[in-house]
Design a protein around this motif. Sequence first.
Motif, short mmCIF file in Angstrom:
data_model
loop_
_atom_site.label_atom_id
_atom_site.label_comp_id
_atom_site.label_asym_id
_atom_site.label_seq_id
_atom_site.Cartn_x
_atom_site.Cartn_y
_atom_site.Cartn_z
N LEU A 1 0.79 -1.18 -0.03
CA LEU A 1 -0.01 0.22 0.02
C LEU A 1 0.82 1.31 0.23
CD1 LEU A 1 -2.76 1.43 0.01
CD2 LEU A 1 -2.72 1.20 2.51
N GLY A 2 1.86 1.18 0.64
CA GLY A 2 2.80 2.32 0.58
C GLY A 2 3.32 2.78 -0.80
N LEU A 3 3.63 1.68 -1.38
CA LEU A 3 4.08 2.01 -2.57
C LEU A 3 3.11 2.67 -3.62
CD1 LEU A 3 6.68 -1.03 -3.29
CD2 LEU A 3 7.10 1.65 -2.86
N ARG A 4 1.81 1.91 -3.48
CA ARG A 4 0.63 2.30 -4.18
C ARG A 4 0.19 3.76 -4.10
NH1 ARG A 4 -2.85 -1.79 -5.61
NH2 ARG A 4 -4.30 -0.26 -6.52
N LEU A 5 0.35 4.33 -2.77
CA LEU A 5 0.12 5.68 -2.43
C LEU A 5 0.84 6.64 -3.09
CD1 LEU A 5 -0.64 5.29 1.41
CD2 LEU A 5 -2.09 6.02 -0.26
N THR A 6 2.40 6.15 -3.15
CA THR A 6 3.38 6.87 -4.04
C THR A 6 3.19 6.98 -5.20
OG1 THR A 6 5.05 6.47 -1.96
CG2 THR A 6 5.78 7.37 -4.24
N ASP A 7 2.72 5.90 -5.91
CA ASP A 7 2.40 5.93 -7.23
C ASP A 7 1.06 6.65 -7.79
OD1 ASP A 7 2.91 4.52 -9.86
OD2 ASP A 7 1.03 3.88 -9.41
N VAL A 8 0.21 6.88 -6.55
CA VAL A 8 -0.88 7.51 -6.93
C VAL A 8 -0.64 9.03 -7.12
CG1 VAL A 8 -3.11 8.19 -6.00
CG2 VAL A 8 -2.66 6.03 -6.00
N VAL A 9 0.12 9.39 -6.15
CA VAL A 9 0.71 10.89 -6.15
C VAL A 9 1.33 11.23 -7.49
CG1 VAL A 9 1.81 12.56 -4.94
CG2 VAL A 9 0.43 11.02 -3.79
N THR A 10 2.23 10.13 -7.88
CA THR A 10 3.32 10.49 -8.79
C THR A 10 2.31 10.61 -10.23
OG1 THR A 10 4.92 9.30 -7.95
CG2 THR A 10 5.12 9.66 -10.30
N CYS B 1 6.84 17.90 -5.75
CA CYS B 1 6.00 17.20 -4.83
C CYS B 1 6.62 16.34 -3.78
CB CYS B 1 5.01 16.40 -5.73
SG CYS B 1 3.65 15.47 -4.70
N ARG B 2 6.31 16.26 -2.53
CA ARG B 2 7.17 15.26 -1.83
C ARG B 2 5.92 14.44 -1.18
NH1 ARG B 2 9.96 17.50 4.04
NH2 ARG B 2 10.49 15.26 4.76
N VAL B 3 6.43 13.11 -0.60
CA VAL B 3 5.48 12.08 -0.33
C VAL B 3 6.10 11.55 1.00
CG1 VAL B 3 4.10 10.17 -0.41
CG2 VAL B 3 4.27 11.84 -2.23
N ASP B 4 5.25 11.64 2.17
CA ASP B 4 5.92 11.07 3.45
C ASP B 4 5.05 9.87 3.71
OD1 ASP B 4 7.51 10.39 5.56
OD2 ASP B 4 6.94 12.32 6.56
N VAL B 5 5.32 8.66 3.89
CA VAL B 5 4.51 7.81 4.44
C VAL B 5 5.07 6.98 5.62
CG1 VAL B 5 3.42 5.45 3.99
CG2 VAL B 5 3.68 7.20 1.94
N THR B 6 4.40 7.03 6.62
CA THR B 6 5.05 6.47 7.98
C THR B 6 3.86 5.46 8.62
OG1 THR B 6 4.04 8.40 9.28
CG2 THR B 6 6.51 8.37 8.54
N GLY B 7 4.27 4.72 9.59
CA GLY B 7 3.46 3.78 10.35
C GLY B 7 3.26 2.32 9.61
N ASP B 8 2.37 1.69 10.21
CA ASP B 8 2.13 0.51 9.53
C ASP B 8 1.04 0.46 8.60
OD1 ASP B 8 2.20 -2.48 9.32
OD2 ASP B 8 0.66 -2.67 10.60
N VAL B 9 1.55 0.86 7.26
CA VAL B 9 0.56 1.15 6.22
C VAL B 9 -0.17 -0.22 5.59
CG1 VAL B 9 0.12 2.07 3.99
CG2 VAL B 9 1.55 3.54 5.69
N ASP B 10 1.04 -1.00 5.38
CA ASP B 10 0.86 -2.39 4.88
C ASP B 10 -0.07 -3.25 5.76
OD1 ASP B 10 2.08 -1.51 2.66
OD2 ASP B 10 3.89 -2.54 3.22
#
Length: 555
Positions: free
Chosen positions: A430-439, A449-458
């Motif tokens: 999911l973390g990679l999917r979120l980054t891909d959506v923004v891109t 654009c800057r993307v910062d994903v933290t925590g237990d996303v997956d």
Amino acid sequence: MPPPPPGDRPDRTAAGPEPGLTAGVRAAAAGEHLEATLREIVEAAVAHADATYGAMGVLTADGRELDRFVIVGMDDTVRAGIGRPPAGAGILGLLVERPEPLRLADLGAHPASVGFPPGHPPMASFLGVPVCVREQVFGHLYLTEKRDGGEFTAADEEAVQALAAAAGLAIGNARLAEAAEQRRVWTQAAVEVSTALLSGAEPVAALESIVQQVVALTGADGASLLVAREGDPDALTILASAGVYAGELEGVRVPLEDTHVGRVHRSGVGELVEDMSADPVRGRHAEVAVELTRGARSGVVVPLGRSLGTLVCVRGEDREPFGADVLDALTSFATQVTVALELARSQRRERELQVQADRDRIARDLHDHVVQRIYATALSLDRIARSLEEADPYAARRVERSVDELDETITQIRSAIFELHDPADAPDHLGLRLTDVVTRVTENSGLDCRVDVTGDVDGLTGALAHDLLAVVRELVTNAVRHARASRLTVRVDAGPPGGADVTVVVADDGRGLPAVPLRSGLDNLTDRAQRRGGRLAVRSAPGGTEVTWTVPRPA
């Protein structure tokens, strides 16, 4: 035994067998109801040997003890005075152990005799012969008290043996017919269950039907279907139950360690169990289940496959234990049901995959064709509106409203696209999917654009993961189209496993929201948050906008 004296030998020069013997053979050949046939054979033996009393003792299927008695020569008053029929002790037990003809002048003088119960008529002379076909013994034919006061002769013995052979054929045929009928009933039950499963019946209803069929066919006091639960590898859980305490047992856990159920589940081989009370149970209704297992002695446990479950039938202490025939029939039934369950599971999965494939195709067509065409049209109108701002502000505002309406339409279509995907399964990585959506959304927009994903996303659940993707996509899309910003920051914090909140923050350095913003897109995001017990917060100024979407993380 020495040959009988000439006077005791049957007269083979007579015109034929005596009427009693003829009646017995005809009764056996008629093939009527077994009880009536056996009674006629006993009556024929009594008449032929001139006995006062006669009885036919039928053995159980395993040949170990007497199952029932057909008595001739005693009226109902005498029978009531005697009480329950003999259980196979004394002389009768001797004949069960040694199925050979036995003639006695005085029944009470034999060492194996145990006497008679109170109210039993006196008996002296005795003749007992086994009822058998080839090597299989079905019971014994007994005659007592010769009417002339003498002993039964060798001729009597030979004639009674012939009648016993006829009785053996009748019993054997009756048991064959009974076994064939039982097989037909079991097969019909398996067909009904299989038909229900393969026709798309609800799985839980089908499983309840299985245990109800099993209770009826085995004569059990109760039956349960146990399955393995995800996250509970050390126990099976009762999913469906019928018979005694059916409602209270559902949901109860049965440990796999040191239990009959666990051994059968792991080995895949059915078993007859003498004492089911050795299996402990745990769960919401454990106290009720313990009472049931204390009273349930005999049991039969058969597997339905490691991936499906285990079937358990029980009988109480006052009931006859299950026999090998029940285990064989139930094992065959379980095998057929297992095949049907696997086929039904495959059909259901195939239907789900087909539906999902159709949804994916529709979503792809909407995204690749409909959304892109609307988006291109909105961009063209947006350029027109900008070119009209100085020459005709009124027309520019009208065009901008049309652009906003197209944006709202795109948002609604995108929401529909997300709903078409299966919300039960969380997207992989999911973390990679979120980054891909923004891109993808910010591509060719010129935004830093800057993307910062933290925590237990997956570790997020399926539905929440899909909501998270939709929220990020919609917030970033709004910023790209309306903010006229140069920088964009996306922060996603999923928190630790089992606690805290899931937060999405999208901030830009654009022109801020208009004085009267179009709320439809934000309303959709607010609705998503509120459905999960969360909230949406917006801070906007001429120097930029920050939108925060927060929902509790499921435990």
